[in-house]
Design a protein around this motif. Structure first.
Motif, PDB file in Angstrom:
ATOM      1  N   LEU A  16      -8.614  -9.706   0.701  1.00  0.00           N
ATOM      2  CA  LEU A  16      -8.662  -8.809   1.864  1.00  0.00           C
ATOM      3  C   LEU A  16     -10.112  -8.561   2.199  1.00  0.00           C
ATOM      4  CD1 LEU A  16      -6.032  -5.973   1.169  1.00  0.00           C
ATOM      5  CD2 LEU A  16      -5.832  -7.879   2.769  1.00  0.00           C
ATOM      6  N   THR A  17     -10.482  -8.804   3.452  1.00  0.00           N
ATOM      7  CA  THR A  17     -11.851  -8.582   3.896  1.00  0.00           C
ATOM      8  C   THR A  17     -11.830  -7.745   5.164  1.00  0.00           C
ATOM      9  OG1 THR A  17     -12.639 -10.673   2.976  1.00  0.00           O
ATOM     10  CG2 THR A  17     -13.988  -9.667   4.694  1.00  0.00           C
ATOM     11  N   MET A  18     -12.640  -6.695   5.191  1.00  0.00           N
ATOM     12  CA  MET A  18     -12.779  -5.864   6.391  1.00  0.00           C
ATOM     13  C   MET A  18     -14.224  -5.910   6.859  1.00  0.00           C
ATOM     14  SD  MET A  18     -12.310  -1.767   6.870  1.00  0.00           S
ATOM     15  CE  MET A  18     -13.044  -0.937   8.301  1.00  0.00           C
ATOM     16  N   ILE A  19     -14.415  -6.135   8.151  1.00  0.00           N
ATOM     17  CA  ILE A  19     -15.756  -6.145   8.727  1.00  0.00           C
ATOM     18  C   ILE A  19     -16.219  -4.711   8.953  1.00  0.00           C
ATOM     19  CG2 ILE A  19     -17.204  -7.009  10.593  1.00  0.00           C
ATOM     20  CD1 ILE A  19     -15.838  -9.146   8.856  1.00  0.00           C
ATOM     21  N   LEU A  20     -17.416  -4.404   8.465  1.00  0.00           N
ATOM     22  CA  LEU A  20     -17.995  -3.075   8.643  1.00  0.00           C
ATOM     23  C   LEU A  20     -19.053  -3.062   9.745  1.00  0.00           C
ATOM     24  CD1 LEU A  20     -18.426  -2.135   4.865  1.00  0.00           C
ATOM     25  CD2 LEU A  20     -16.554  -1.485   6.397  1.00  0.00           C
TER      26      LEU A  20
ATOM     27  N   TYR B 135       0.846  -1.201   0.000  1.00  0.00           N
ATOM     28  CA  TYR B 135       0.000   0.000   0.000  1.00  0.00           C
ATOM     29  C   TYR B 135       0.880   1.249   0.000  1.00  0.00           C
ATOM     30  CZ  TYR B 135      -3.443   3.423   1.658  1.00  0.00           C
ATOM     31  OH  TYR B 135      -4.252   4.531   1.801  1.00  0.00           O
ATOM     32  N   SER B 136       1.909   1.252   0.845  1.00  0.00           N
ATOM     33  CA  SER B 136       2.805   2.398   0.955  1.00  0.00           C
ATOM     34  C   SER B 136       3.495   2.706  -0.363  1.00  0.00           C
ATOM     35  CB  SER B 136       3.849   2.141   2.044  1.00  0.00           C
ATOM     36  OG  SER B 136       4.799   3.185   2.116  1.00  0.00           O
ATOM     37  N   SER B 137       3.831   1.664  -1.108  1.00  0.00           N
ATOM     38  CA  SER B 137       4.535   1.855  -2.378  1.00  0.00           C
ATOM     39  C   SER B 137       3.590   2.010  -3.561  1.00  0.00           C
ATOM     40  CB  SER B 137       5.470   0.667  -2.632  1.00  0.00           C
ATOM     41  OG  SER B 137       4.729  -0.541  -2.785  1.00  0.00           O
ATOM     42  N   ALA B 138       2.282   2.068  -3.296  1.00  0.00           N
ATOM     43  CA  ALA B 138       1.258   2.243  -4.330  1.00  0.00           C
ATOM     44  C   ALA B 138       1.292   1.109  -5.360  1.00  0.00           C
ATOM     45  CB  ALA B 138       1.418   3.600  -5.019  1.00  0.00           C
TER      46      ALA B 138
ATOM     47  N   VAL C  64      -7.741  -1.635   2.208  1.00  0.00           N
ATOM     48  CA  VAL C  64      -6.710  -1.217   3.164  1.00  0.00           C
ATOM     49  C   VAL C  64      -6.993   0.202   3.657  1.00  0.00           C
ATOM     50  CG1 VAL C  64      -4.263  -0.732   3.485  1.00  0.00           C
ATOM     51  CG2 VAL C  64      -4.960  -2.735   2.178  1.00  0.00           C
ATOM     52  N   ALA C  65      -7.375   1.095   2.761  1.00  0.00           N
ATOM     53  CA  ALA C  65      -7.667   2.469   3.159  1.00  0.00           C
ATOM     54  C   ALA C  65      -8.843   2.534   4.121  1.00  0.00           C
ATOM     55  CB  ALA C  65      -7.944   3.324   1.926  1.00  0.00           C
ATOM     56  N   ALA C  66      -9.850   1.687   3.909  1.00  0.00           N
ATOM     57  CA  ALA C  66     -10.989   1.655   4.821  1.00  0.00           C
ATOM     58  C   ALA C  66     -10.546   1.217   6.211  1.00  0.00           C
ATOM     59  CB  ALA C  66     -12.076   0.723   4.278  1.00  0.00           C
ATOM     60  N   HIS C  67      -9.670   0.219   6.282  1.00  0.00           N
ATOM     61  CA  HIS C  67      -9.146  -0.219   7.585  1.00  0.00           C
ATOM     62  C   HIS C  67      -8.311   0.887   8.231  1.00  0.00           C
ATOM     63  CE1 HIS C  67      -7.499  -2.924  10.650  1.00  0.00           C
ATOM     64  NE2 HIS C  67      -6.302  -2.437  10.349  1.00  0.00           N
ATOM     65  N   LEU C  68      -7.465   1.529   7.461  1.00  0.00           N
ATOM     66  CA  LEU C  68      -6.632   2.604   8.005  1.00  0.00           C
ATOM     67  C   LEU C  68      -7.473   3.746   8.550  1.00  0.00           C
ATOM     68  CD1 LEU C  68      -3.853   2.708   5.277  1.00  0.00           C
ATOM     69  CD2 LEU C  68      -3.526   2.070   7.670  1.00  0.00           C
ATOM     70  N   SER C  69      -8.648   3.945   7.984  1.00  0.00           N
ATOM     71  CA  SER C  69      -9.496   5.054   8.426  1.00  0.00           C
ATOM     72  C   SER C  69     -10.034   4.856   9.837  1.00  0.00           C
ATOM     73  CB  SER C  69     -10.656   5.253   7.442  1.00  0.00           C
ATOM     74  OG  SER C  69     -11.637   4.233   7.561  1.00  0.00           O
ATOM     75  N   VAL C  70      -9.956   3.615  10.357  1.00  0.00           N
ATOM     76  CA  VAL C  70     -10.458   3.356  11.712  1.00  0.00           C
ATOM     77  C   VAL C  70      -9.402   2.782  12.640  1.00  0.00           C
ATOM     78  CG1 VAL C  70     -12.818   2.997  10.868  1.00  0.00           C
ATOM     79  CG2 VAL C  70     -11.299   1.022  11.141  1.00  0.00           C
ATOM     80  N   CYS C  71      -8.177   2.561  12.139  1.00  0.00           N
ATOM     81  CA  CYS C  71      -7.158   1.870  12.930  1.00  0.00           C
ATOM     82  C   CYS C  71      -5.921   2.744  13.111  1.00  0.00           C
ATOM     83  CB  CYS C  71      -6.781   0.542  12.267  1.00  0.00           C
ATOM     84  SG  CYS C  71      -5.584  -0.427  13.243  1.00  0.00           S
ATOM     85  N   GLY C  72      -5.777   3.346  14.292  1.00  0.00           N
ATOM     86  CA  GLY C  72      -4.618   4.168  14.588  1.00  0.00           C
ATOM     87  C   GLY C  72      -3.324   3.373  14.621  1.00  0.00           C
TER      88      GLY C  72
END
Length: 221
Positions: A156-160, A15-18, A28-36
């Motif tokens: 990749l799966t994120m729980i909403l 993700y960091s290297s695009a 990944v961005a959705a997870h980052l939006s809630v995970c400090g």
């Protein structure tokens, strides 16, 4: 919301290297939006990338610096409340809002979602405008067991909303499952409310049961 399951460090580095596809980047961005904690790990990943670029340009790292940075990144995420910048953050005052990184693909709110039935108690929405890989929202009724399956490649799966359990543990809102072809599992959704998740895949799932395999061409999972 304090996630307990996080993306693998290799996923954060990609993700960091695009170098992730748009579908995987969105999850990944959705997870980052809630995970400090992962935002802090991402900040460290960016720092490693900068130092490796300096090394490539002839500015060598101090002895052991690269190894120490990598060891720190591979450690379990702490309960950091870092203020490192997230790619975007959901509106905390609106419980109906989807995470902002998902807005371009699914819209802004849960109430506006147009779910498509794919099986008893199971609905999904496929993202529009994703050329490579697959990006979808999946909603599964409470207390339902999904078919046993493996993954053709990566997922990749994120729980909403809601939660599920499988052999890897309990996954609740904010948690991410970073899976590959070596993982076979059978998620079972928790009682109470439907489990809603966002998932990115780069190959079809591989179901163990004959019935699921027969239906797969029609539901396109």
């Amino acid at each position: 919301m304090k996630p307990h399951h996080h993306p693998d460090i290799s996923t954060l580095m990609a993700y960091s290297s695009a170098s992730l596809s748009s579908a995987f980047t969105a999850v990944v961005a959705a997870h980052l939006s809630v995970c400090g904690a992962c935002r802090e790990r991402l900040r460290q990943t960016d720092a490693i990338g900068g130092q490796l670029l300096s090394q490539r340009d002839g500015l060598a790292l101090s002895a052991g610096a690269s190894e120490r940075l990598m060891a720190k990144l591979k450690a379990e995420p702490s309960a950091s409340t870092s203020t490192a910048t997230a790619p975007s953050t959901p509106r905390a005052d609106d419980p109906d809002a989807l995470p902002m990184p998902l807005w371009p693909y699914f819209g802004r709110s849960y109430r506006e979602l147009d779910w498509k039935w794919i099986g008893p108690g199971i609905h999904h929405i496929r993202a529009q405008g994703v050329r490579e890989d697959h990006l979808m929202l999946l909603r599964v009724a409470p207390g339902r067991s999904l078919p046993m399956h493996t993954h053709g490649s990566n997922e990749l799966t994120m729980i909403l909303r809601g939660a599920y359990d499988d052999r890897l543990g309990h996954f609740a809102p904010g948690d991410m499952a970073d899976l590959d072809c070596d993982i076979e599992h059978q998620p079972v959704t928790s009682p109470g409310v439907p489990c809603i998740c966002v998932a990115a895949t780069d190959a079809p799932l591989m179901f163990s049961g004959w019935m699921a395999r027969m239906l797969q061409p029609f539901v396109r999972l």
